[in-house]
Design a protein around this motif. Structure first.
Motif, PDB file in Angstrom:
ATOM      1  N   THR A  20       0.829  -1.205   0.000  1.00 33.63           N
ATOM      2  CA  THR A  20       0.000   0.000   0.000  1.00 33.63           C
ATOM      3  C   THR A  20       0.866   1.259   0.000  1.00 33.63           C
ATOM      4  OG1 THR A  20      -1.805  -1.132   1.140  1.00 33.63           O
ATOM      5  CG2 THR A  20      -1.773   1.267   1.263  1.00 33.63           C
ATOM      6  N   ALA A  21       1.870   1.289   0.875  1.00 31.15           N
ATOM      7  CA  ALA A  21       2.750   2.452   0.958  1.00 31.15           C
ATOM      8  C   ALA A  21       3.554   2.623  -0.323  1.00 31.15           C
ATOM      9  CB  ALA A  21       3.696   2.311   2.153  1.00 31.15           C
ATOM     10  N   ALA A  22       4.082   1.538  -0.852  1.00 33.70           N
ATOM     11  CA  ALA A  22       4.903   1.614  -2.061  1.00 33.70           C
ATOM     12  C   ALA A  22       4.072   2.015  -3.276  1.00 33.70           C
ATOM     13  CB  ALA A  22       5.588   0.272  -2.309  1.00 33.70           C
ATOM     14  N   THR A  23       2.832   1.551  -3.348  1.00 34.70           N
ATOM     15  CA  THR A  23       1.964   1.936  -4.458  1.00 34.70           C
ATOM     16  C   THR A  23       1.758   3.440  -4.490  1.00 34.70           C
ATOM     17  OG1 THR A  23       0.801  -0.184  -4.426  1.00 34.70           O
ATOM     18  CG2 THR A  23      -0.350   1.662  -5.441  1.00 34.70           C
ATOM     19  N   ARG A  24       1.511   4.017  -3.326  1.00 38.83           N
ATOM     20  CA  ARG A  24       1.330   5.465  -3.252  1.00 38.83           C
ATOM     21  C   ARG A  24       2.597   6.201  -3.695  1.00 38.83           C
ATOM     22  NH1 ARG A  24       2.936   8.774   0.555  1.00 38.83           N
ATOM     23  NH2 ARG A  24       3.287   7.078   2.057  1.00 38.83           N
ATOM     24  N   LEU A  25       3.748   5.732  -3.240  1.00 33.06           N
ATOM     25  CA  LEU A  25       5.003   6.406  -3.567  1.00 33.06           C
ATOM     26  C   LEU A  25       5.362   6.270  -5.047  1.00 33.06           C
ATOM     27  CD1 LEU A  25       7.033   5.408  -0.380  1.00 33.06           C
ATOM     28  CD2 LEU A  25       6.256   7.701  -1.008  1.00 33.06           C
ATOM     29  N   VAL A  26       5.123   5.093  -5.633  1.00 30.28           N
ATOM     30  CA  VAL A  26       5.415   4.919  -7.057  1.00 30.28           C
ATOM     31  C   VAL A  26       4.489   5.788  -7.899  1.00 30.28           C
ATOM     32  CG1 VAL A  26       5.431   3.285  -8.979  1.00 30.28           C
ATOM     33  CG2 VAL A  26       6.375   2.605  -6.778  1.00 30.28           C
ATOM     34  N   ALA A  27       3.216   5.873  -7.480  1.00 28.45           N
ATOM     35  CA  ALA A  27       2.275   6.722  -8.213  1.00 28.45           C
ATOM     36  C   ALA A  27       2.714   8.188  -8.182  1.00 28.45           C
ATOM     37  CB  ALA A  27       0.869   6.580  -7.633  1.00 28.45           C
ATOM     38  N   GLU A  28       3.348   8.599  -7.082  1.00 27.71           N
ATOM     39  CA  GLU A  28       3.805   9.983  -6.942  1.00 27.71           C
ATOM     40  C   GLU A  28       5.119  10.244  -7.676  1.00 27.71           C
ATOM     41  OE1 GLU A  28       4.194  10.585  -2.782  1.00 27.71           O
ATOM     42  OE2 GLU A  28       2.025  10.719  -2.393  1.00 27.71           O
ATOM     43  N   ARG A  29       6.038   9.264  -7.669  1.00 25.99           N
ATOM     44  CA  ARG A  29       7.410   9.521  -8.100  1.00 25.99           C
ATOM     45  C   ARG A  29       7.888   8.658  -9.259  1.00 25.99           C
ATOM     46  NH1 ARG A  29       9.924   9.388  -1.922  1.00 25.99           N
ATOM     47  NH2 ARG A  29       8.283  10.691  -1.000  1.00 25.99           N
ATOM     48  N   GLY A  30       7.123   7.613  -9.613  1.00 29.47           N
ATOM     49  CA  GLY A  30       7.595   6.673 -10.612  1.00 29.47           C
ATOM     50  C   GLY A  30       8.541   5.662  -9.995  1.00 29.47           C
ATOM     51  N   PHE A  31       8.815   4.579 -10.737  1.00 27.14           N
ATOM     52  CA  PHE A  31       9.666   3.512 -10.203  1.00 27.14           C
ATOM     53  C   PHE A  31      11.080   4.007  -9.959  1.00 27.14           C
ATOM     54  CE2 PHE A  31      12.735   0.050 -11.075  1.00 27.14           C
ATOM     55  CZ  PHE A  31      12.474  -0.721  -9.958  1.00 27.14           C
ATOM     56  N   TRP A  32      11.626   4.764 -10.921  1.00 30.06           N
ATOM     57  CA  TRP A  32      13.018   5.191 -10.788  1.00 30.06           C
ATOM     58  C   TRP A  32      13.191   6.200  -9.661  1.00 30.06           C
ATOM     59  CZ3 TRP A  32      15.367   1.537 -12.875  1.00 30.06           C
ATOM     60  CH2 TRP A  32      14.985   0.988 -14.099  1.00 30.06           C
ATOM     61  N   GLY A  33      12.131   6.880  -9.273  1.00 28.37           N
ATOM     62  CA  GLY A  33      12.223   7.828  -8.168  1.00 28.37           C
ATOM     63  C   GLY A  33      11.870   7.224  -6.821  1.00 28.37           C
ATOM     64  N   LEU A  34      11.570   5.940  -6.806  1.00 30.18           N
ATOM     65  CA  LEU A  34      11.176   5.275  -5.566  1.00 30.18           C
ATOM     66  C   LEU A  34      12.393   5.008  -4.697  1.00 30.18           C
ATOM     67  CD1 LEU A  34       8.962   3.778  -3.891  1.00 30.18           C
ATOM     68  CD2 LEU A  34       9.605   1.703  -5.146  1.00 30.18           C
ATOM     69  N   SER A  35      12.319   5.410  -3.452  1.00 31.09           N
ATOM     70  CA  SER A  35      13.379   5.156  -2.476  1.00 31.09           C
ATOM     71  C   SER A  35      12.924   4.072  -1.512  1.00 31.09           C
ATOM     72  CB  SER A  35      13.693   6.439  -1.698  1.00 31.09           C
ATOM     73  OG  SER A  35      14.384   6.151  -0.501  1.00 31.09           O
ATOM     74  N   MET A  36      13.734   3.027  -1.382  1.00 30.87           N
ATOM     75  CA  MET A  36      13.397   1.970  -0.440  1.00 30.87           C
ATOM     76  C   MET A  36      13.400   2.506   0.985  1.00 30.87           C
ATOM     77  SD  MET A  36      12.669  -0.670  -2.207  1.00 30.87           S
ATOM     78  CE  MET A  36      12.937  -2.255  -1.406  1.00 30.87           C
ATOM     79  N   GLN A  37      14.229   3.505   1.262  1.00 32.35           N
ATOM     80  CA  GLN A  37      14.232   4.105   2.597  1.00 32.35           C
ATOM     81  C   GLN A  37      12.893   4.753   2.893  1.00 32.35           C
ATOM     82  OE1 GLN A  37      16.804   4.260   5.253  1.00 32.35           O
ATOM     83  NE2 GLN A  37      14.752   4.608   6.088  1.00 32.35           N
ATOM     84  N   ASP A  38      12.318   5.437   1.899  1.00 31.99           N
ATOM     85  CA  ASP A  38      11.027   6.086   2.110  1.00 31.99           C
ATOM     86  C   ASP A  38       9.925   5.058   2.361  1.00 31.99           C
ATOM     87  OD1 ASP A  38      12.143   8.567   1.871  1.00 31.99           O
ATOM     88  OD2 ASP A  38      11.563   8.861  -0.213  1.00 31.99           O
ATOM     89  N   VAL A  39       9.978   3.939   1.639  1.00 28.93           N
ATOM     90  CA  VAL A  39       8.991   2.875   1.864  1.00 28.93           C
ATOM     91  C   VAL A  39       9.155   2.310   3.270  1.00 28.93           C
ATOM     92  CG1 VAL A  39       8.126   0.631   1.104  1.00 28.93           C
ATOM     93  CG2 VAL A  39       8.922   2.284  -0.592  1.00 28.93           C
ATOM     94  N   ALA A  40      10.392   2.054   3.649  1.00 30.34           N
ATOM     95  CA  ALA A  40      10.655   1.507   4.982  1.00 30.34           C
ATOM     96  C   ALA A  40      10.174   2.464   6.070  1.00 30.34           C
ATOM     97  CB  ALA A  40      12.152   1.237   5.136  1.00 30.34           C
ATOM     98  N   THR A  41      10.458   3.738   5.899  1.00 32.17           N
ATOM     99  CA  THR A  41      10.031   4.734   6.886  1.00 32.17           C
ATOM    100  C   THR A  41       8.512   4.772   7.009  1.00 32.17           C
ATOM    101  OG1 THR A  41      11.989   6.096   6.479  1.00 32.17           O
ATOM    102  CG2 THR A  41      10.089   7.182   7.482  1.00 32.17           C
ATOM    103  N   ALA A  42       7.818   4.719   5.864  1.00 27.23           N
ATOM    104  CA  ALA A  42       6.359   4.767   5.873  1.00 27.23           C
ATOM    105  C   ALA A  42       5.761   3.575   6.615  1.00 27.23           C
ATOM    106  CB  ALA A  42       5.837   4.816   4.440  1.00 27.23           C
TER     107      ALA A  42
END
Length: 227
Positions: A20-42
């Motif tokens: 759920t968290a990663a889907t939101r982040l990818v929708a906002e930033r795209g795959f190449w802009g996705l940070s695993m740290q941001d997913v982990a933090t969320a």
């Protein structure tokens, strides 16, 4: 330093939280802009803890896509239930809750494979209308798939094989429905036309904020689909 919530969750529930968290982040930033740290933090995890559940950034992307397929299949089942099944059906515009403890990646293909053909008595026109209604309720997800589908044209993209297999599966499902529609056009040709039209209409819709996807589809598909 603020501490994140490290509450232990059952594996399936944690996986759902991550997707759920990663889907939101990818929708906002795209795959190449996705940070695993941001997913982990969320999710209140460390990066190693996140990787324990998803394996890698590439694995997380595939899990997101397969989860969306599974959720869409469940929504289509609800939409195609018709008046007799709508009273007790779940809201097709929302994801299912955390009570689903099946492995998402493993369940997606089997669920989605039954998503189109599995509705007893559903016609090709009804199935297409249900798909459009579902997509109209989730523009960010449709945008996510459109971007990733284009990005994955290069063979080295982590979702390349996924989209190749998905395209063939959808073609097979719509071809099977077209065989029962009684058209004079070969079923596979009808299926390819439907897929091309739906993809094109959805791109026009995404580029025209405020437009109605359901109305756009009805206007453009009228002469293509049998009654």
């Amino acid at each position: 330093m603020a501490r994140h919530d490290r509450t232990r969750l059952p594996a399936a529930e944690r996986r759902r939280q991550i997707i759920t968290a990663a889907t939101r982040l990818v929708a906002e930033r795209g795959f190449w802009g996705l940070s695993m740290q941001d997913v982990a933090t969320a999710c209140g995890l460390t990066v190693p803890g996140l990787l324990h559940h998803v394996g890698s950034k590439d694995g997380l992307l595939i899990a997101i896509l397969e989860h969306r397929d599974a959720e869409d299949a469940r929504a289509l089942d609800s939409l195609l239930a018709g008046p007799s099944g709508s009273a007790g059906a779940a809201d097709p515009t929302r994801d299912s809750g955390s009570a689903d403890t099946a492995d998402l990646a493993g369940a997606a293909d089997s669920t989605c494979a039954a998503g189109l053909i599995g509705a007893p008595g559903a016609t090709l026109r009804e199935v297409c209308a249900a798909v459009v209604r579902r997509n109209a309720s989730q523009p960010e997800i449709v945008r996510l798939f459109a971007v990733l589908q284009a990005e994955s044209l290069t063979p080295d993209h982590p979702a390349h094989d996924y989209f190749v297999a998905r395209q063939q599966r959808i073609l097979n499902e719509i071809t099977a429905l077209a065989k029962t529609a009684g058209t004079t056009v070969p079923p596979e040709t009808t299926a390819r036309r439907i897929i091309a039209l739906m993809d094109g209409v959805q791109l026009q819709w995404l580029r025209s904020p405020g437009s109605d996807l359901v109305q756009l589809w009805a206007a453009t598909a009228d002469g293509l689909l049998p009654d």
